[in-house]
Design an enzyme around this catalytic site. Structure first.
Site, PDB file in Angstrom:
ATOM      1  N   ASP A 195       0.816  -1.314  -0.123  1.00 40.69           N
ATOM      2  CA  ASP A 195       0.082   0.165   0.078  1.00 40.69           C
ATOM      3  C   ASP A 195       0.895   1.079  -0.041  1.00 40.69           C
ATOM      4  O   ASP A 195       1.874   1.284   0.638  1.00 40.69           O
ATOM      5  CB  ASP A 195      -0.958   0.090   1.219  1.00 40.69           C
TER       6      ASP A 195
ATOM      7  N   ASN B 112       1.534   3.309  -3.083  1.00 39.85           N
ATOM      8  CA  ASN B 112       2.044   3.820  -4.220  1.00 39.85           C
ATOM      9  C   ASN B 112       1.517   5.183  -4.759  1.00 39.85           C
ATOM     10  O   ASN B 112       2.248   6.055  -5.312  1.00 39.85           O
ATOM     11  CB  ASN B 112       1.582   2.854  -5.421  1.00 39.85           C
TER      12      ASN B 112
ATOM     13  N   GLU C 161     -11.759  -5.371  -5.214  1.00 39.30           N
ATOM     14  CA  GLU C 161     -12.597  -4.005  -5.161  1.00 39.30           C
ATOM     15  C   GLU C 161     -11.545  -3.190  -5.948  1.00 39.30           C
ATOM     16  O   GLU C 161     -12.151  -1.925  -6.059  1.00 39.30           O
ATOM     17  CB  GLU C 161     -12.254  -3.544  -3.601  1.00 39.30           C
ATOM     18  N   ASN C 162     -10.620  -3.442  -6.580  1.00 37.55           N
ATOM     19  CA  ASN C 162      -9.499  -2.527  -7.147  1.00 37.55           C
ATOM     20  C   ASN C 162     -10.273  -2.151  -8.599  1.00 37.55           C
ATOM     21  O   ASN C 162      -9.954  -1.252  -9.246  1.00 37.55           O
ATOM     22  CB  ASN C 162      -8.113  -2.985  -7.659  1.00 37.55           C
TER      23      ASN C 162
ATOM     24  N   ARG D  24     -11.533   1.467  -9.352  1.00 39.26           N
ATOM     25  CA  ARG D  24     -10.514   2.596  -9.728  1.00 39.26           C
ATOM     26  C   ARG D  24     -10.904   2.950 -11.089  1.00 39.26           C
ATOM     27  O   ARG D  24     -11.367   2.330 -11.997  1.00 39.26           O
ATOM     28  CB  ARG D  24      -8.798   2.129  -9.596  1.00 39.26           C
TER      29      ARG D  24
ATOM     30  N   GLU E 225       1.364 -13.355  12.741  1.00 37.60           N
ATOM     31  CA  GLU E 225       1.758 -12.329  13.215  1.00 37.60           C
ATOM     32  C   GLU E 225       1.336 -11.089  12.228  1.00 37.60           C
ATOM     33  O   GLU E 225       1.697 -11.161  11.056  1.00 37.60           O
ATOM     34  CB  GLU E 225       3.345 -12.257  13.528  1.00 37.60           C
TER      35      GLU E 225
END
Length: 251
Positions: A31, A33, A78-79, A82, A218
């Site tokens: 995330d 860019n 979901e992109n 755009r 993690e």
């Protein structure tokens, strides 16, 4: 789930996680860019180009450290919301990256795997992806899993539907369905369990990425924008992982 700068953890001398505790499977939400490009007065595509270079550096660092699988969240379901120009730029960069790097990845023993449904892409892009997957299918040194048109909720829905069809056909009893049966229907069924999930750019959410797989992984959040996340940043993330004690709810 603490948020730390990528440079906060000590860098081990061996280039891997502290004490040699190397995660088998690392996933990254790449995330930042757009913000990286905006801060420099550049078009968003410039950020995506630099992000592709960051992916190359991180993949090399992961292979050197001994990570078995690196999963990159490249294009979410979901992109599609755009702007079309940006989607076209992303598809063009994906094609360029595959064309430029495929032979080298194959020579280095990297297996390319796709999670998600890349058949929704333009036919020439989908064919290029299929070629990369087929060419590297027998490689065993490391797996690069790329999430394309991927959404974790949709992945789980597909798994449930597949199990429901087996029940309907009399191939499976509902009482025998457990975690293993669900995992066998997921896109990641042939990958190691997810040990470490990294998100760059300061955001603290999973954004519909590997929701089932991250149950006991993690989580590491860093303020570093993805285009600036390089091999050193990745090694620092491995060191932070190595310094943690994984308990899996046992105590």
């Amino acid at each position: 789930m603490n948020s730390v700068p990528a440079s906060a953890a000590p860098r081990p001398e061996n280039g891997g996680a502290e004490g040699g505790n190397i995660p088998r499977h690392v996933a990254i939400i790449m995330d930042g860019n757009g913000r990286w490009a905006k801060a420099r007065g550049l078009p968003r595509v410039a950020g995506h180009k630099q992000g592709a270079e960051a992916a190359r550096k991180v993949l090399r660092a992961a292979g050197t450290a001994g990570v078995e699988c690196l999963t990159l969240y490249a294009f979410s379901s979901e992109n599609w919301r755009r702007p079309q120009d940006e989607i076209n730029d992303l598809m063009g960069l994906l094609s360029l990256y595959i064309s430029r790097e495929l032979d080298a990845l194959h020579a280095e023993g990297v297996r390319i795997k796709i999670i998600g449904d890349h058949s929704a892409f333009k036919s020439d892009v989908a064919r290029l992806i299929d070629k990369a997957v087929d060419k590297t299918a027998s490689n065993q040194r490391m797996t690069l899993a790329v999430a394309l048109n991927y959404g974790a909720q949709r992945e789980i829905v597909h798994a449930v539907r597949s199990l429901a069809r087996k029940v309907e056909a009399g191939q499976l009893s509902p009482d025998t369905i457990g975690e293993a049966e669900i995992e066998a229907e997921l896109d990641t069924r042939d990958l190691p369990p997810l040990d470490l999930l990294i998100r760059t750019s300061g955001e603290h959410r999973l954004s519909n990425f590997l929701l089932w797989q991250s149950a006991y992984s993690e989580l590491l959040f860093t303020d570093t924008l993805w285009p600036d996340f390089d091999g050193d940043a990745f090694r620092a993330a491995l060191a932070a992982y190595g310094a943690r004690e994984r308990r899996f709810g046992g105590r």
